[in-house]
Design an enzyme around this catalytic site. Structure first.
Site, PDB file in Angstrom:
ATOM      1  N   PRO A 370      33.320  37.074  38.002  1.00 53.81           N
ATOM      2  CA  PRO A 370      32.009  35.898  37.917  1.00 53.81           C
ATOM      3  C   PRO A 370      32.411  34.582  37.865  1.00 53.81           C
ATOM      4  CG  PRO A 370      32.173  37.841  35.958  1.00 53.81           C
ATOM      5  CD  PRO A 370      33.426  37.704  36.900  1.00 53.81           C
ATOM      6  N   GLY A 371      31.338  33.700  38.478  1.00 55.71           N
ATOM      7  CA  GLY A 371      31.456  32.468  38.422  1.00 55.71           C
ATOM      8  C   GLY A 371      32.036  31.872  39.543  1.00 55.71           C
ATOM      9  N   SER A 691      51.620  48.547  36.540  1.00 58.57           N
ATOM     10  CA  SER A 691      52.218  47.182  36.981  1.00 58.57           C
ATOM     11  C   SER A 691      52.775  46.581  35.796  1.00 58.57           C
ATOM     12  CB  SER A 691      51.118  46.232  37.376  1.00 58.57           C
ATOM     13  OG  SER A 691      50.179  46.112  36.644  1.00 58.57           O
ATOM     14  N   LYS A 734      46.778  37.494  39.532  1.00 57.90           N
ATOM     15  CA  LYS A 734      47.906  37.444  38.481  1.00 57.90           C
ATOM     16  C   LYS A 734      48.966  36.176  38.672  1.00 57.90           C
ATOM     17  CE  LYS A 734      48.473  42.212  38.552  1.00 57.90           C
ATOM     18  NZ  LYS A 734      49.543  43.408  38.892  1.00 57.90           N
TER      19      LYS A 734
END
Length: 803
Positions: A370-371, A691, A734
C-alpha cells in the site's frame, strides 16, 4: 303342433323370474344408498331390457356398481357383490330415444349367485337389514357426524336450502351416514366401501374421516375464491383509475401527443447512437414494445430504462488523437518519481499504438504494498495517453452480478460495474482501473473473479455480454489496469491474463525526493498554505521517514507532513509572521516522541542472535533469530508462532550444525546434555516460509561456537541438509528493508544474482552483497572472532517495547 312363428315367439320370450330372484341393473360411477332417490340414464340394451321387464312385472331392481367403468358388457365377475334394492319410481323414454329410470333405495343386499337364462343379469340375493344399535358411543358419533355434515353443506357454493332442514330432521345414524356420503364429492370406490360397511360405528367413522377432509378442501376453496374476488375488484379499480388518469392527461395535453413526441425523440436517439446493426434492431424492437404499452404499465419504466442505457453507451469509437511520445514521457515523469520499468512499458504501448492504431490494448496488473502509487499511476497513464480515466473498486465484491449485471427480469436491475464505468466516461477507449483485484470474494451469488476472465481476455472481451444489456459490447479498446497488494489470492487463470508489474517499496532517499516533489506541495494546498509561508528542511523530512514511519509506501509520510503543516497553519492563522521553518527540533512538540527506534539498538552483541530478512504483503522487514542453550536432554524448542515450513528450517539448520560440529570446533556432547531453544520475536505475528534457514543456521552456529554474528550483517536464503543455500523470493523488498534499518552487509543466495538489477541503485552502492553457494561461506563471512575468556559481554539496554 305349433307353427314356426309361434315357436320363434316362445323361444324369444324369457321364462318367468323366480320369486326370490332380482333383476340387476349395472351402473357406472354411481352408488345408490337406501332412502335416497337417484335418476339413472340407461344406455346399454341389456339395462333397458332389465328395466322394462321390472316395470312390466312391477318388480324391484338391484342397483349394482360395476368394478371397471370401461367394461361395456359386464359379466357377473365384473360386478361388486353388494348393492341397493330399489323401487322404480318412474320410467321415462325421452323424445330423443334415451331411456331414464328414477329409483328409490330401500335396503342393502348381497349377491348370493347369478342365474342364467335371461337377456340381462338376474341374481339370487340376500337382503341385509340395518342393525339396530342405540349405545352412547353411537349417539356421540351421530352428533359429531351431524355437525360435520351441516358445516360441509354450509360450505357448499350452491347447496339446496331445504337440505339443512332435512339433515336436522334425521334421527337415525345409519340414514345420516348414507345421506352425508351421497352428497359428498368422493370417488365411487369410497362410496361403495361405505355401502359395504354394515357396522354403524365403523360406517360413521369412515364417513366422518371423508367429511373432515372435504371440509378442509371446501374451506381452502372458499378462501381462494375470496382472494380471487378481491384481486378482481382491485383490477377493476385499477382499470377505472387508469381511464380517469388518461382523461386527465388528455385535458392537460399530456396524452398520446406527448407520448408520440417522446417516441420520436427515442427513435432519433437510437439513430444517433450509431449502434451495430444487430443491436440497433434489438433497440427498435424494444421501442415498438414501448409504443404499444400504456405509460402506467408496470413494465413501461423497465423498458424505457433499458433503452436509455442502450442509447447512452458509447458504441462508436472516438477519433484517434495524435500520439506524442515525448509529451507522454514528460507527463509520466512529472507525476511520478522513479518507476522506470512501468513508464517504459507505457511508452512502448504508445509507440506500438502509433504504428498500429487498431492493436489491442494491454492489460496490466500493478502489484505492490500500500502507498507506493499504484492507483495514482493509473491516472497518470490516462493523462499521458490523452484518455478518460475511471476507477472501479473490487474490494469486498462477492457477487458475479457486480461484474456482469442483473437480468432485466429483476426489479431494480442494473448493468454491472464494467458497463456502468463505460457509460460514466462516455468513451470506449478509456483507461479503466480495477482496484484491489486481490480482495475479490466469492459467495452463493457466484464468483466475480470468474466473470472477470472474459473482461480481461483480449481474445474474448470484444464481445463482452452484460446480463442486463443482453447484447455484446466491445471492450477491446479499453486499457485495463488492475492493482493488487499480493498475487496469492488472485486465481491462476485470471493472473495468466494480465501482465504483472511489481512495485516495491521506496528507499529513504526516494521517499525524501517524493516528499520534495509531490507530498509537501499537495499538503500545502490541502491546508490552505501558499508557497513561501512554510518550509520543512531535509533533516526534518528524513527524521519523519526514519523515526515516525515504517512503511513501504508514502501514505503515512504524507499524513505526518500534513500534521506538521497544520501546526504551522494554526500559527499563521493566529497572526504569526512567516515564513515558518520546521526543523528536526520541532518534530517532537508537533508529532510527539519518535514511534520507531533504530534497529541497531535491538541487535545484541551476544552469541546466538542473527538478523534475518522477511517479505510481507506491505513490503520487506528484518527478523531477529534468537537461540539459547539450557540444560536438558537434546530437545529443540521452537517459539514465536512459527509455521510448519519455518519449523522444518530450524530442524534442518540444527542437523547441519550437528553434522559439522567437528569442523566448527563444537563438542558434540553439548547437544546431548542441552536443550536448544530458538525464538523469533514479535510472537503475536504468524511467520512461515523457508527463507530464514540461513539466519537460523547462523544463530545456532553462533550459539554453539560462542562467536557473535556481525551486527551490520543480515541474511536470507533457504538451506538444504547438504549445506546448499537455495534461492528465495522478495529480494528487492528484503534488501530495501535492510537498507532502511541501517544494515551495511547482506548475504544472499548466489542463485538470486538475477534479482540484483531490480535493487535500487542507491542500495547497491551503499551496501555490500555477499553471494552464498554453501552455508560454510556464511560462517566465514558473518561470524566475529571469538572473544577472550576474560572479556566482558556487551549487552546493550533495550527500550521498552510498546504494548
Amino acid at each position: 303342433m305349433l307353427s314356426s312363428n309361434e315357436a320363434a315367439k316362445d323361444a324369444a320370450t324369457p321364462p318367468p323370474l323366480p320369486a326370490d330372484a332380482l333383476i340387476i341393473v349395472p351402473v357406472r360411477n354411481t352408488v345408490l344408498f337406501p332412502g335416497l332417490v337417484l335418476p339413472i340414464t340407461l344406455g346399454r340394451p341389456k339395462s333397458i331390457a332389465a328395466a322394462q321387464q321390472a316395470v312390466r312385472d312391477q318388480r324391484q331392481v338391484g342397483i349394482l356398481l360395476q368394478r371397471a367403468a370401461g367394461v361395456a358388457d359386464p359379466a357377473p365377475i365384473d360386478m361388486h357383490r353388494m348393492g341397493t334394492l330399489a323401487n322404480i319410481v318412474r320410467y321415462i323414454t325421452a323424445p330423443d330415444g334415451s331411456h331414464h329410470l328414477v329409483c328409490q333405495g330401500e335396503q342393502r343386499f348381497q349377491v348370493v349367485e347369478y342365474l342364467s337364462g335371461w337377456p340381462f343379469l338376474v341374481a339370487r340375493v340376500l337382503q341385509i337389514p340395518e342393525p339396530e344399535t342405540s349405545s352412547a358411543e353411537v349417539e356421540a358419533r351421530f352428533v359429531n357426524l351431524k355437525a360435520q355434515t351441516l358445516e360441509a353443506i354450509q360450505l357448499l357454493p350452491q347447496a339446496p336450502p331445504d337440505l339443512l332442514a332435512a339433515i336436522q330432521s334425521i334421527d337415525k345414524p345409519a340414514a345420516l351416514a348414507d345421506l352425508a356420503v351421497a352428497y359428498m364429492d368422493v370417488k365411487p370406490e369410497e362410496r361403495q366401501e361405505i355401502l359395504e360397511t354394515i357396522d354403524i360405528s365403523a360406517r360413521i367413522d369412515k364417513v366422518s374421516r371423508l367429511l373432515a377432509h372435504r371440509i378442509e378442501v371446501l374451506r381452502l376453496s372458499q378462501e381462494i375464491g375470496r382472494q380471487t374476488k378481491t384481486a378482481l375488484d382491485e383490477r377493476q379499480r385499477e382499470v377505472l383509475l387508469r381511464e380517469q388518469m388518461a382523461a386527465i392527461q388528455r385535458q392537460l395535453g399530456e396524452g398520446e401527443e406527448g407520448k408520440a413526441a417522446e417516441m420520436a425523440e427515442l427513435d432519433k436517439a437510437i439513430t444517433n447512437a450509431k449502434m451495430p446493426k444487430e443491436i440497433e434492431e434489438q433497440a427498435r424492437k424494444e421501442l415498438r414494445r414501448l409504443q404499444r404499452m400504456p405509460e402506467a404499465a408496470g413494465e413501461y419504466g423497465m423498458v424505457r430504462t433499458y433503452l436509455d442505457w442502450l442509447i447512452e453507451l458509447p458504441w462508436a469509437l472516438p477519433e484517434e488523437k495524435p500520439i506524442d511520445i515525448g509529451e507522454a514521457r514528460r507527463i509520466l515523469d512529472e507525476d511520478h518519481y522513479d518507476l522506470d520499468k512501468i513508464k517504459r512499458r507505457i511508452i512502448e504501448y504508445l509507440a506500438v499504438r502509433k504504428l498500429a492504431p487498431h492493436g489491442k490494448a494491454p492489460i496490466l496488473c500493478f502489484v505492490g504494498p500500500p502507498g507506493v502509487g499504484k492507483t495514482s499511476l493509473g491516472q497518470s497513464i490516462a493523462r499521458a495517453m490523452g484518455r478518460k480515466f475511471v476507477r472501479v473498486s473490487l474490494g469486498g465484491v462477492h457477487d458475479e452480478a457486480e461484474i456482469r449485471g442483473h437480468r432485466r427480469t429483476y426489479i431494480g436491475a442494473l448493468p454491472g460495474n464494467i458497463i456502468q464505468a463505460i457509460r460514466k466516461t462516455a468513451s470506449r477507449d478509456c483507461v479503466m482501473m480495477l482496484d484491489e483485484i486481490d480482495k475479490l470474494g466469492a459467495g452463493i451469488q457466484g464468483d466475480p473473479s470468474a466473470a472477470l476472465l472474459e473482461v480481461l481476455d483480449p481474445e474474448q472481451n470484444n464481445t463482452f455480454r452484460d446480463n442486463y444489456l443482453a447484447v455484446p459490447f466491445d471492450l477491446s479498446r479499453v486499457v485495463f489496469i488492475t492493482t493488487a497488494n499480493m498475487l496469492d489470492t488472485v486465481p491462476g487463470p485470471l493472473r495468466d491474463r494480465m501482465e504483472i508489474i511489481s512495485l516495491a517499496g521506496y528507499t529513504v532517499d526516494e521517499k525524501l525526493e517524493i516528499a520534495h516533489r509531490y507530498l509537501v506541495k499537495r499538503q500545502m494546498e490541502a491546508n490552505g498554505l501558499n508557497p513561501g509561508q512554510v518550509e520543512i528542511d531535509d533533516d526534518a523530512l528524513r527524521d519523519i521517514i526514519q523515526n515516525y514511519t515504517r512503511e513501504a509506501g508514502v501514505r503515512g509520510l504524507e499524513r505526518l507532513i500534513g500534521q506538521a503543516l497544520r501546526n504551522a497553519a494554526v500559527r499563521i492563522a493566529e497572526g504569526g509572521s512567516g515564513p515558518i521553518r520546521i526543523t528536526r527540533a520541532d518534530l517532537v512538540p508537533i508529532l510527539g516522541a519518535p514511534k520507531f527506534e533504530s534497529e541497531t539498538a535491538m541487535r545484541t552483541s551476544v552469541p546466538g542472535v542473527a538478523t534475518g530478512l522477511a517479505w510481507t504483503p506491505v513490503g520487506g522487514d528484518i527478523l531477529f533469530i534468537e537461540a539459547t542453550r539450557i540444560p536438558g536432554s537434546g530437545r529443540l524448542i521452537l517459539t514465536g508462532q512459527l509455521g510448519d515450513v519455518m519449523k522444518e528450517s530450524a530442524q534442518a539448520a540444527l542437523s547441519i550444525v550437528k553434522n559439522r560440529a567437528a569442523a566448527l570446533g563444537v563438542d558434540t556432547s553439548r547437544f546431548e546434555k542441552s536443550d536448544i531453544h530458538v525464538h523469533v520475536p514479535a510472537g503475536a505475528t504468524p511467520k512461515d516460509g523457508p527463507s530464514a534457514g540461513v539466519a537460523m543456521f547462523m544463530a545456532l552456529v553462533s550459539l554453539m561456537t560462542e562467536r557473535t554474528v556481525r551486527s551490520d550483517t543480515a541474511m536470507t536464503g533457504e538451506i538444504s541438509l547438504r549445506g546448499l543455500v537455495l534461492p528465495v523470493g522478495g529480494i528487492k523488498e528484503k534488501v530495501l528493508a535492510a537498507h532502511s534499518a541501517g544494515i551495511k552487509r547482506v548475504m544472499l543466495p548466489a542463485r538470486n544474482r538475477r534479482d540484483f538489477e531490480d535493487i535500487p541503485e542507491i542500495a547497491r552502492k551503499e551496501m555490500e552483497f555477499i553471494w552464498l553457494e554453501r552455508v560454510d561461506e556464511a560462517v566465514a563471512a558473518a561470524l566475529e572472532p571469538k572473544k577472550p575468556a576474560d572479556a566482558p559481554a556487551s549487552v546493550p539496554q533495550l527500550a521498552d517495547a510498546e504494548a
